[in-house]
Scaffold this motif. Structure first.
Motif, PDB file in Angstrom:
ATOM      1  N   THR A  29      -8.845  -4.232  -2.101  1.00  0.00           N
ATOM      2  CA  THR A  29      -8.054  -3.374  -2.970  1.00  0.00           C
ATOM      3  C   THR A  29      -7.138  -2.467  -2.163  1.00  0.00           C
ATOM      4  OG1 THR A  29      -8.169  -1.582  -4.612  1.00  0.00           O
ATOM      5  CG2 THR A  29      -9.962  -1.716  -3.026  1.00  0.00           C
ATOM      6  N   TRP A  30      -5.969  -2.208  -2.696  1.00  0.00           N
ATOM      7  CA  TRP A  30      -5.075  -1.220  -2.088  1.00  0.00           C
ATOM      8  C   TRP A  30      -5.529   0.201  -2.410  1.00  0.00           C
ATOM      9  CZ3 TRP A  30      -1.962  -5.575  -3.868  1.00  0.00           C
ATOM     10  CH2 TRP A  30      -1.380  -6.297  -2.811  1.00  0.00           C
TER      11      TRP A  30
ATOM     12  N   ARG B 250       1.594  -2.486 -11.877  1.00  0.00           N
ATOM     13  CA  ARG B 250       0.289  -2.662 -11.237  1.00  0.00           C
ATOM     14  C   ARG B 250      -0.657  -3.464 -12.133  1.00  0.00           C
ATOM     15  NH1 ARG B 250       1.221   2.908  -9.760  1.00  0.00           N
ATOM     16  NH2 ARG B 250      -0.219   3.652 -11.385  1.00  0.00           N
TER      17      ARG B 250
ATOM     18  N   TYR C 167       0.831  -1.209   0.000  1.00  0.00           N
ATOM     19  CA  TYR C 167       0.000   0.000   0.000  1.00  0.00           C
ATOM     20  C   TYR C 167       0.867   1.261   0.000  1.00  0.00           C
ATOM     21  CZ  TYR C 167      -3.075   3.668   1.785  1.00  0.00           C
ATOM     22  OH  TYR C 167      -3.762   4.836   1.964  1.00  0.00           O
TER      23      TYR C 167
ATOM     24  N   ARG D  26       1.339   5.999  -7.387  1.00  0.00           N
ATOM     25  CA  ARG D  26       0.083   6.069  -8.138  1.00  0.00           C
ATOM     26  C   ARG D  26      -0.080   7.389  -8.885  1.00  0.00           C
ATOM     27  NH1 ARG D  26      -4.653   6.076  -3.635  1.00  0.00           N
ATOM     28  NH2 ARG D  26      -5.928   6.292  -5.509  1.00  0.00           N
TER      29      ARG D  26
ATOM     30  N   TYR E 207      -6.200  -6.304  -5.285  1.00  0.00           N
ATOM     31  CA  TYR E 207      -5.937  -5.548  -6.507  1.00  0.00           C
ATOM     32  C   TYR E 207      -5.452  -4.140  -6.191  1.00  0.00           C
ATOM     33  CZ  TYR E 207      -8.601  -8.964  -9.309  1.00  0.00           C
ATOM     34  OH  TYR E 207      -9.042 -10.102  -9.935  1.00  0.00           O
ATOM     35  N   PHE E 208      -4.743  -3.563  -7.145  1.00  0.00           N
ATOM     36  CA  PHE E 208      -4.456  -2.132  -7.110  1.00  0.00           C
ATOM     37  C   PHE E 208      -5.610  -1.337  -7.705  1.00  0.00           C
ATOM     38  CE2 PHE E 208      -0.095  -3.870  -6.969  1.00  0.00           C
ATOM     39  CZ  PHE E 208       0.371  -3.204  -5.846  1.00  0.00           C
TER      40      PHE E 208
ATOM     41  N   ASP F 138      -2.340  -7.116 -11.307  1.00  0.00           N
ATOM     42  CA  ASP F 138      -3.782  -7.323 -11.240  1.00  0.00           C
ATOM     43  C   ASP F 138      -4.251  -8.371 -12.241  1.00  0.00           C
ATOM     44  OD1 ASP F 138      -3.772  -5.437  -9.264  1.00  0.00           O
ATOM     45  OD2 ASP F 138      -4.976  -3.956 -10.344  1.00  0.00           O
TER      46      ASP F 138
ATOM     47  N   PHE G 210       2.187   1.788  -3.415  1.00  0.00           N
ATOM     48  CA  PHE G 210       1.118   2.303  -4.254  1.00  0.00           C
ATOM     49  C   PHE G 210       0.920   3.804  -4.023  1.00  0.00           C
ATOM     50  CE2 PHE G 210      -3.734   2.243  -4.992  1.00  0.00           C
ATOM     51  CZ  PHE G 210      -3.578   2.567  -6.333  1.00  0.00           C
TER      52      PHE G 210
END
Length: 379
Positions: free
Chosen positions: A263-264, A142, A124, A131, A281-282, A146, A127
Motif C-alpha cells: 500500500t502507498w 484513488r 506515493y 490525501r 493500493y492507496f 483500487d 498520494f
C-alpha cells in the motif's frame, strides 16, 4: 509448482462474463467476431489508431475506461450511448488499469536514477500531496484505481490455492529469521500453493523471495541470501536495497510466481521486487481485508508487531462468525513471541473455544513446522 495465470488473460473467462477487453488484440478480435462492442467494457486500451473501427462499430451500452481515442471517435461512441471515462492527464498512475503491477514497472529507472524517480515513488508523492486536500476528484481517482486493482487481482487468483504469509517489515536480510521465512515461501510454492504477502520488506519480501527461488537448487538459494545481505534493509537507501534485489533477479531469471499486496498508505515501506504480481493500493483497509480474504488455503503469522497482531484478529473475526464459510487455517509461528512478548495466542484460543475455528488454529515453535501444520489444519 503451480503457475499463476498471466495478468493479461483474455476474455471470455470465469470472471467478468467475457465482457472485459484489456488489450488491443482483444479489441480487434471482438470486432472481428461481430462488428459490435455493445455491452463490453474496454479498459485502458489505446484506441487512437482505431478511429475507423470505432466509427463503423456498434458501441451502444459499451463502457470505455481510460481509453485514448480521437475526438471524432469519442463523439461518435458517446452519441451511440456508450459511457466514456476519459484518461486523466499528468497522473503518475493509471486509475483504470487492467492488470496488476510488475516489479519492473514500479521500479522503472531504479538502475539509472534511483528510487525517487520511479513510478512507485511518484505515485506515493502524489498520494502525499492529495490525501488531505479534500478534493473529491483525487479521492475518486484513488477509489477507481483500487477497484481496478481488486478486479485484476481477482482475475489472477481465480481458482488458485492461496496461502498468506504475514510478518513484520523490520526483519533484516542476512538474518536467520529472514532465511527461515524464505524457506517457508519456497516450501509453499513447491507444494503448488500461491504465496501472497503484504508485499513489503522484511518477512514479506523473504516469503516472496522463497517463492521466486522455488525452481532453483539449494546452492542458488544460499547464494541469493548472501547477495541480499549486502543491503540488509531498505533504510537508509531504498535504491541500494532494490538494486540488490534486481541483481538477484538478473542472476537467476525466470523465477517462480507469487503475489504482493502492498500500500502507498505506508509509503515509507517500498514494495519488494520478488513478487511477480503486485496489487498496490492507496487504501490500506481495502488492501488488508483483501489480502486476508483471498488467503483461502490458510495464513501463516510470523513474529511481528502491531500490524501483524491486527491481521491475526482481522482474520479471526470472520472465522469466529463464519462469515466466509469454513474457517481459514491460521498458524502462528514462535511460541515465545505469541504467548509472552505479544500474547495474542491466549486470546485467539479463548475466542476459538467451542467454535469450529478451534480446529483450524495452531501455534508452532519453528517456522519449518508451519507447512505441515497448515496441511493438517486444512484437512
Amino acid at each position: 509448482m503451480a503457475t499463476l495465470p498471466p495478468a493479461h488473460r483474455p476474455p471470455p473467462g470465469p470472471r467478468g462474463h467475457g465482457r472485459e477487453i484489456h488489450t488491443l488484440a482483444e479489441f480487434d478480435a471482438a470486432l472481428a467476431r461481430s462488428g459490435s462492442l455493445a455491452g463490453l467494457r474496454i479498459q485502458s486500451v489505446d484506441l487512437t489508431d482505431r478511429t475507423f473501427a470505432l466509427l463503423a462499430a456498434v458501441t451502444a451500452d459499451a463502457v470505455f475506461l481510460g481509453c485514448p481515442m480521437e475526438p471524432e471517435a469519442a463523439a461518435k461512441v458517446r452519441a451511440d450511448g456508450a459511457l466514456v471515462f476519459p484518461p486523466v492527464p499528468e497522473l503518475p498512475f493509471d486509475p483504470y488499469r487492467a492488470r496488476l503491477y510488475t516489479p519492473e514497472e514500479l521500479f522503472e529507472g531504479i538502475a539509472e536514477t534511483g528510487y525517487e524517480a520511479t513510478p512507485d515513488f511518484l505515485a506515493y508523492a502524489w498520494f502525499g500531496r492529495t490525501r488531505a486536500d479534500g478534493d473529491i476528484l483525487s479521492s475518486m481517482l484513488r477509489s477507481l484505481h483500487d477497484d481496478a486493482v481488486s478486479d485484476a487481482l481477482d482475475e489472477l487468483l481465480d481458482g488458485a490455492g492461496v496461502v498468506g504469509v504475514m510478518g513484520g517489515h523490520a526483519m533484516g536480510r542476512g538474518t536467520e529469521a529472514y532465511a527461515g521465512a524464505a524457506r517457508l515461501g519456497r516450501t509453499l510454492a513447491r507444494a503448488g500453493l500461491t504465496v501472497a504477502t503484504g508485499g513489503g520488506p522484511g518477512a514479506m519480501e523473504a516469503a516472496n523471495l522463497g517463492a521466486y527461488l522455488a525452481p532453483f537448487d539449494d546452492a542458488a538459494f544460499a547464494s541469493a541470501l548472501d547477495l541480499l545481505a549486502r543491503a540488509p534493509s531498505f533504510t537508509p537507501s531504498v535504491t541500494d536495497w532494490a538494486r540488490a534485489a534486481f541483481a538477484v533477479r538478473a542472476r537467476w531469471p525466470g523465477g517462480g510466481d507469487s503475489v504482493g499486496i502492498p500500500t502507498w498508505f505506508y509509503g515509507h515501506e517500498p514494495p519488494n521486487p520478488f513478487a511477480g504480481h503486485i496489487a498496490k493500493y492507496f487504501a490500506n483497509a481495502t488492501r488488508e481485508d483483501g489480502l486476508l480474504a483471498r488467503s483461502t488455503a490458510g495464513i501463516v503469522f510470523l513474529p511481528g508487531a502491531a500490524g501483524t497482531v491486527q491481521e491475526i484478529f482481522d482474520n479471526a473475526t470472520p472465522n469466529y462468525y463464519g462469515s466466509r464459510g469454513a474457517p481459514t487455517p491460521m498458524v502462528l509461528v514462535n511460541r515465545a513471541h505469541w504467548t509472552t512478548r505479544l500474547p495474542a495466542w491466549p486470546l485467539l484460543e479463548a475466542l476459538a473455544a467451542d467454535r469450529p475455528m478451534a480446529a483450524r488454529i495452531a501455534l508452532v515453535d519453528s517456522i519449518d513446522e508451519a507447512p505441515e501444520a497448515l496441511e493438517r489444519l486444512g484437512k
